[in-house]
Design a protein around this motif. Sequence first.
Motif, short mmCIF file in Angstrom:
data_model
loop_
_atom_site.label_atom_id
_atom_site.label_comp_id
_atom_site.label_asym_id
_atom_site.label_seq_id
_atom_site.Cartn_x
_atom_site.Cartn_y
_atom_site.Cartn_z
N GLU A 184 44.59 13.61 -2.26
CA GLU A 184 45.54 14.80 -1.68
C GLU A 184 44.51 14.93 -0.83
OE1 GLU A 184 47.23 17.50 -2.06
OE2 GLU A 184 48.24 16.42 -3.19
N ILE A 185 43.05 14.62 -1.14
CA ILE A 185 42.34 14.16 0.49
C ILE A 185 41.93 14.17 1.35
CG2 ILE A 185 39.55 14.75 0.67
CD1 ILE A 185 38.74 14.82 -1.68
N ASP A 186 42.63 12.80 0.68
CA ASP A 186 42.86 11.22 2.23
C ASP A 186 44.47 12.25 3.32
OD1 ASP A 186 43.18 9.17 2.82
OD2 ASP A 186 44.10 7.99 1.35
N ARG A 187 45.22 12.69 2.14
CA ARG A 187 46.76 13.61 3.19
C ARG A 187 46.09 14.60 3.94
NH1 ARG A 187 49.88 17.82 2.55
NH2 ARG A 187 48.11 17.80 0.04
N LEU A 188 45.21 15.24 3.37
CA LEU A 188 45.14 16.00 4.23
C LEU A 188 43.91 15.25 5.77
CD1 LEU A 188 43.61 19.48 1.54
CD2 LEU A 188 45.65 19.43 3.61
N ALA A 189 42.77 15.05 5.15
CA ALA A 189 41.95 14.51 6.22
C ALA A 189 42.02 13.61 7.22
CB ALA A 189 40.76 13.26 5.28
N LYS A 190 44.01 13.34 6.81
CA LYS A 190 44.00 12.53 8.24
C LYS A 190 44.23 13.12 9.23
CE LYS A 190 48.18 9.78 7.32
NZ LYS A 190 49.21 9.52 6.45
N LYS A 191 44.54 14.70 8.72
CA LYS A 191 44.74 15.66 10.10
C LYS A 191 43.56 16.60 10.62
CE LYS A 191 49.84 16.74 9.03
NZ LYS A 191 50.67 17.77 7.51
N GLY A 192 42.51 16.47 9.79
CA GLY A 192 41.20 16.93 10.58
C GLY A 192 40.18 16.17 11.14
N GLU A 193 39.42 16.76 11.50
CA GLU A 193 38.24 15.97 12.08
C GLU A 193 36.95 16.21 11.18
OE1 GLU A 193 38.26 13.75 14.67
OE2 GLU A 193 39.78 14.29 15.02
N PRO A 194 35.92 14.63 10.90
CA PRO A 194 34.84 15.18 10.71
C PRO A 194 33.91 15.97 11.42
CG PRO A 194 34.85 13.35 11.70
CD PRO A 194 36.29 14.28 11.67
N ILE A 195 33.79 17.37 11.03
CA ILE A 195 33.32 18.45 11.81
C ILE A 195 31.85 19.22 11.45
CG2 ILE A 195 34.83 19.37 13.94
CD1 ILE A 195 35.33 21.59 12.20
N TYR A 196 32.45 19.04 10.41
CA TYR A 196 31.30 19.85 9.43
C TYR A 196 29.91 19.04 8.64
CZ TYR A 196 34.65 23.55 8.75
OH TYR A 196 35.80 24.26 9.05
N ASP A 197 29.05 19.17 8.71
CA ASP A 197 27.84 18.35 8.40
C ASP A 197 27.35 18.49 7.11
OD1 ASP A 197 26.30 17.03 8.77
OD2 ASP A 197 24.28 18.35 9.57
N LEU A 198 27.14 17.57 6.13
CA LEU A 198 27.69 17.36 5.10
C LEU A 198 26.76 15.26 4.65
CD1 LEU A 198 31.38 17.86 3.58
CD2 LEU A 198 29.34 18.73 3.67
N PRO A 199 25.78 15.51 4.19
CA PRO A 199 24.85 15.01 3.67
C PRO A 199 25.39 13.92 3.45
CG PRO A 199 24.72 15.92 1.29
CD PRO A 199 26.04 16.76 2.75
N ARG A 200 24.54 12.15 3.13
CA ARG A 200 25.43 10.71 3.05
C ARG A 200 23.82 10.66 2.24
NH1 ARG A 200 28.41 12.66 7.19
NH2 ARG A 200 29.94 11.69 7.62
N ALA A 201 23.60 10.12 1.17
CA ALA A 201 23.00 9.53 0.50
C ALA A 201 22.36 8.01 0.38
CB ALA A 201 22.70 9.98 -0.90
N TRP A 202 21.32 7.90 1.37
CA TRP A 202 21.35 6.57 1.10
C TRP A 202 20.34 5.93 0.08
CZ3 TRP A 202 24.93 4.82 4.56
CH2 TRP A 202 24.89 5.11 5.31
N LEU A 203 19.21 6.75 -0.44
CA LEU A 203 18.65 6.59 -1.27
C LEU A 203 17.10 6.13 -0.27
CD1 LEU A 203 20.39 5.75 -4.16
CD2 LEU A 203 19.97 7.79 -3.78
N GLU A 204 16.73 4.79 -1.05
CA GLU A 204 15.31 4.54 -0.45
C GLU A 204 16.00 3.74 0.48
OE1 GLU A 204 15.71 2.23 -4.42
OE2 GLU A 204 15.78 4.68 -3.48
N PRO A 205 15.25 3.14 1.80
CA PRO A 205 15.81 2.17 2.39
C PRO A 205 16.00 0.92 1.60
CG PRO A 205 13.48 2.75 3.57
CD PRO A 205 14.22 3.39 2.29
N GLY A 206 17.52 0.47 2.22
CA GLY A 206 17.88 -1.12 1.48
C GLY A 206 18.18 -0.65 0.45
N SER A 207 18.30 0.65 -0.23
CA SER A 207 18.52 0.24 -1.50
C SER A 207 20.26 0.35 -1.47
CB SER A 207 18.27 1.94 -2.11
OG SER A 207 19.04 1.98 -3.20
N LEU A 208 21.07 -0.72 -2.16
CA LEU A 208 22.27 -0.61 -2.62
C LEU A 208 22.74 0.45 -3.99
CD1 LEU A 208 22.42 -3.95 -2.11
CD2 LEU A 208 22.84 -2.71 -0.74
#
Lengths: 339, 240
Positions: A184-208
Amino acid sequence: MKKPIVLGIETSCDETSAAVVSGGTHLLSNVVSSQVKLHQRFGGVVPEVASRKHVERITWIIQEALDQAKVSLKELDAIAVTKGPGLVGALLIGISAAKALSFATGIPLVPVHHIAGHVYANHLIKPLPFPLVALVVSGGHTELLFMEKHNRFERLGKTMDDAAGEAFDKVARLMGLPYPGGPEIDRLAKKGEPIYDLPRAWLEPGSLHFSFSGLKSAVIQFLQQMKSQKKEVDQHHLASSFQTAVVDVLIEKSINAVRKTGVQHLLLAGGVSANRQLRQQLTERCRKENITLQIPPPELCTDNAAMIAAAGTYQYLDGHFADLTLNADPNYEMNQRVE
Amino acid sequence: MKILAIDTSTLVMGVAILEEKRVLGELITNSHKKHSIRLMPAMAQLFEELELTLEDIDLLAVTKGPGSYTGIRIGVTTAKTLSWAHQIPLYGISTLAVLAENGFHFNGWIVPLLDARRERVYVGIYQREVEQLRAIYSPQIMTITKLLDILKKQEKPVLFLGDDCERYAEQIKMHLSNQAKFGTLAENIPKPSQLGYLAWGKLQQKEAPETEQFAPDYLQLTQAEVNWLKQHNHGGKHEN
């Protein structure tokens, strides 16, 4: 040597599946009975409902897998079954059936790790190109694995909280979308743009390792904020913003894992690999980075028994068997299997 | 004609092999569960000690519930798979009917019960008629209070069977006083040999064996389904 013919059985969550694979690579049948419709009204998988359906279907599914493969019980070399991780009650149906079948026929029993299965889904399309890194993303798992050869898994990273697919389902529910939320999200996202600022969790540098619960909380906060400010939320943009936040992290960490291990090959596996944006962007990125990328077709990305049979074939060849005391292990660790 | 009977529906785990007129052997435990680990090795052991194999079996029997949901499924899945792999007819029989057989010679009502939590029991009411037990109340779930009311009205002697009766013993004695009898320790656990015998009876009666779609008889919907129905009955006006 004769190519081993292996029956796979998978009941770890909400798909009842049986499959027959020859030589670890050749798919003879893959019967999957999905319960998605059954769980839809509850907004997610209900373990007891899933287990009840598994019992009803299991025998018929095994029969169908053998019929479609035109293989008789006597021709099987091994019975491979998912030992875990997964829902314990659901796993037990596949395991009880596999053990009874093994007892009835004398065919050896092979316990398979569900995640190992997901990786081996790729093997049914093209032989696994060792050494490799695999990203397994599904409703229950998000893992980066390193494989030097068959049956050897080294875990490079895993999720510290929610699995990526789980985050999709939870955010979809917040957005009032039906279960399962990923498509559902994939379908909606197709017609949208990532304009809202949401965080990305990178954790500590180099963490996998991964973490997706913060992202989910950020979506909750964002929705509350918009509501209190009486602003309209664009579902398409929100879907795109959320999906991009997930995909960015998955891609970056996978590329990082490939660089760190110095391998040439990256494999994608698990239900979330059906996601259009993840497939597209990861493909582009790998092309730029000169990394070969392998993604199984969607029907082998979601839970299925063919992948269990494929993974089970190599364990059979390695002599890794289980006896009649085999039990489900909902938290089955990969290193327990690799010893 | 040899019969293999499997029961994993409660804390009791039982496996038996019978001939029509003779119990060849049975293994019963009434301890920790772990049925998924112990069932197949127990079955293998019984076959080995009797110097038999699955090839010798002509009929299968399994308890189809009520009991522990996971337990019932282990037995049913195992039995169904054996039945399918060797083309052996299979009968699913109520756990309560099996337990009731322990009171076969009792003159009156035989009441096997299993605790279903929250003051409810899985129960059936049986009575001997000629050479077999007949279900007067087929297996169902009801409150202990309702059960005691039904029994009180009948004024017949009642034999309670099952380890779970202990939990309600005070209540039963209070309501039924001398009318109530209780099973001995041995009578309180379902016997796989009784299960096998009942299956043989079904075969004699030419009842249709189970198909590969055979599923347990839980006697209850799942909690998720109950909640869903509750919500949707209250909101019924909005649904079509």
